[in-house]
Design a protein around this motif. Sequence first.
Motif, PDB file in Angstrom:
ATOM      1  N   GLU A   1      73.305 -30.868   4.581  1.00  0.00           N
ATOM      2  CA  GLU A   1      73.044 -31.314   5.809  1.00  0.00           C
ATOM      3  C   GLU A   1      73.048 -29.838   6.661  1.00  0.00           C
ATOM      4  O   GLU A   1      72.414 -29.689   7.438  1.00  0.00           O
ATOM      5  N   GLN A   2      74.137 -29.039   6.397  1.00  0.00           N
ATOM      6  CA  GLN A   2      74.263 -27.857   6.968  1.00  0.00           C
ATOM      7  C   GLN A   2      72.916 -26.979   6.833  1.00  0.00           C
ATOM      8  O   GLN A   2      72.474 -26.320   7.777  1.00  0.00           O
TER       9      GLN A   2
ATOM     10  N   LEU B   1      65.806 -33.776   3.857  1.00  0.00           N
ATOM     11  CA  LEU B   1      67.114 -34.358   3.121  1.00  0.00           C
ATOM     12  C   LEU B   1      67.185 -35.799   2.954  1.00  0.00           C
ATOM     13  O   LEU B   1      66.949 -36.601   4.077  1.00  0.00           O
TER      14      LEU B   1
ATOM     15  N   SER C   1      77.051 -32.914   2.316  1.00  0.00           N
ATOM     16  CA  SER C   1      77.389 -32.161   3.633  1.00  0.00           C
ATOM     17  C   SER C   1      77.154 -30.872   3.545  1.00  0.00           C
ATOM     18  O   SER C   1      76.512 -30.355   4.596  1.00  0.00           O
TER      19      SER C   1
ATOM     20  N   ASP D   1      69.155 -39.181   1.420  1.00  0.00           N
ATOM     21  CA  ASP D   1      70.529 -39.765   0.674  1.00  0.00           C
ATOM     22  C   ASP D   1      70.246 -40.966   0.290  1.00  0.00           C
ATOM     23  O   ASP D   1      69.791 -41.834   0.765  1.00  0.00           O
TER      24      ASP D   1
ATOM     25  N   ARG E   1      69.848 -28.003   6.354  1.00  0.00           N
ATOM     26  CA  ARG E   1      68.837 -28.825   7.055  1.00  0.00           C
ATOM     27  C   ARG E   1      69.038 -28.411   8.651  1.00  0.00           C
ATOM     28  O   ARG E   1      67.778 -28.207   9.019  1.00  0.00           O
ATOM     29  N   GLU E   2      70.072 -28.333   9.145  1.00  0.00           N
ATOM     30  CA  GLU E   2      70.414 -27.855  10.401  1.00  0.00           C
ATOM     31  C   GLU E   2      69.998 -26.622  10.776  1.00  0.00           C
ATOM     32  O   GLU E   2      69.372 -26.361  11.999  1.00  0.00           O
TER      33      GLU E   2
END
Length: 328
Positions: free
Chosen positions: A52-53, A63, A49, A65, A55-56
């Motif tokens: 992901e933050q 990224l 998570s 998974d 990457r945004e």
Amino acid sequence: MNNPLVSIIVPVYNVQNSVARCLESICAQTWKDIEVILVNDGSRDESFSICEQFREKDPRIVLVDKSNSGVSETRNCGMSLARGKYVQFVDSDDYLDPDFTERLVTAAEANNADLVIAPYWMVIPANSSKATQALENLQENLGIDTEKKPDDIREYGFLPEGIYDRDTFALRLMEKPASFFYSVLWNKLYRRDILADHHLQFTSEVRWAEDLVFNLEYILYANVFVSISKAGYHYVQNPQSICHTQINLASIVQNKLQVFRYYKELYTKLGLYDQVQPQLYKFLTAFSENAYPSGSPQKIIMDMANHWGFGVLDASDKEKKHKTEPDA
């Protein structure tokens, strides 16, 4: 100078408390032409998570998974995605000085280097021991104000600044054959074409020396090695890592002998084995003070090595010396 792309590969596994610091240091690099390949190895905490933050916010981040398979396969996955001229590896609980990547790339470009190596900082957290953590928790519960102790930071680097050919670099490595400086990935810069052309991959055959085996194979195909003088990588010692939690005499003996085989193969191919055979004893018998159980495994290792025909001398014929820098 061109601005070659650098692929920075970061394996991620259960590092929710440190991965943000790591990624902040990577994204803030003064060398801007990078791609950051994050490979989440089935983390069970909030690591994915957090990734992901990031990457945004940063389009340079890729990224992935995947299910848990270990750090070797995770790094291999990252290498399969890399597009840069150079490849850099970062562990997700460590962090970089802002200009570290730039200094590595500048040295590589200026000297047409196949490998760039740098000193590093070892960071030993002030509360890394269980006893210290317990005391701090007790003092906090009792409302006792205490001054926070600073982390213990030490610099390690064993190769003077300069340009080296393959044989010279290999011989200098033998001066510190159990050193993190030579064996790990994260204080180095690699050429991706060498990795791809020779199908270099990480092996899971050895338990806690995958980096060293990878580097020994890479040396065979590299010609120009450059050492820079300034440290820029902060290696944060983790008391929960495999090297601190899963080490016993049996695994030490097995791992040392497995890696010795790779050492012997490299130096035989280079025509240097007879010259470095005495130094290899230092690798077989060198252990950091916090990485081996009570009692000495040296005699067992030497007996097994001689029994298996590795051609090493008896331990009584050589100098015995422990290292202060951690073992690979």
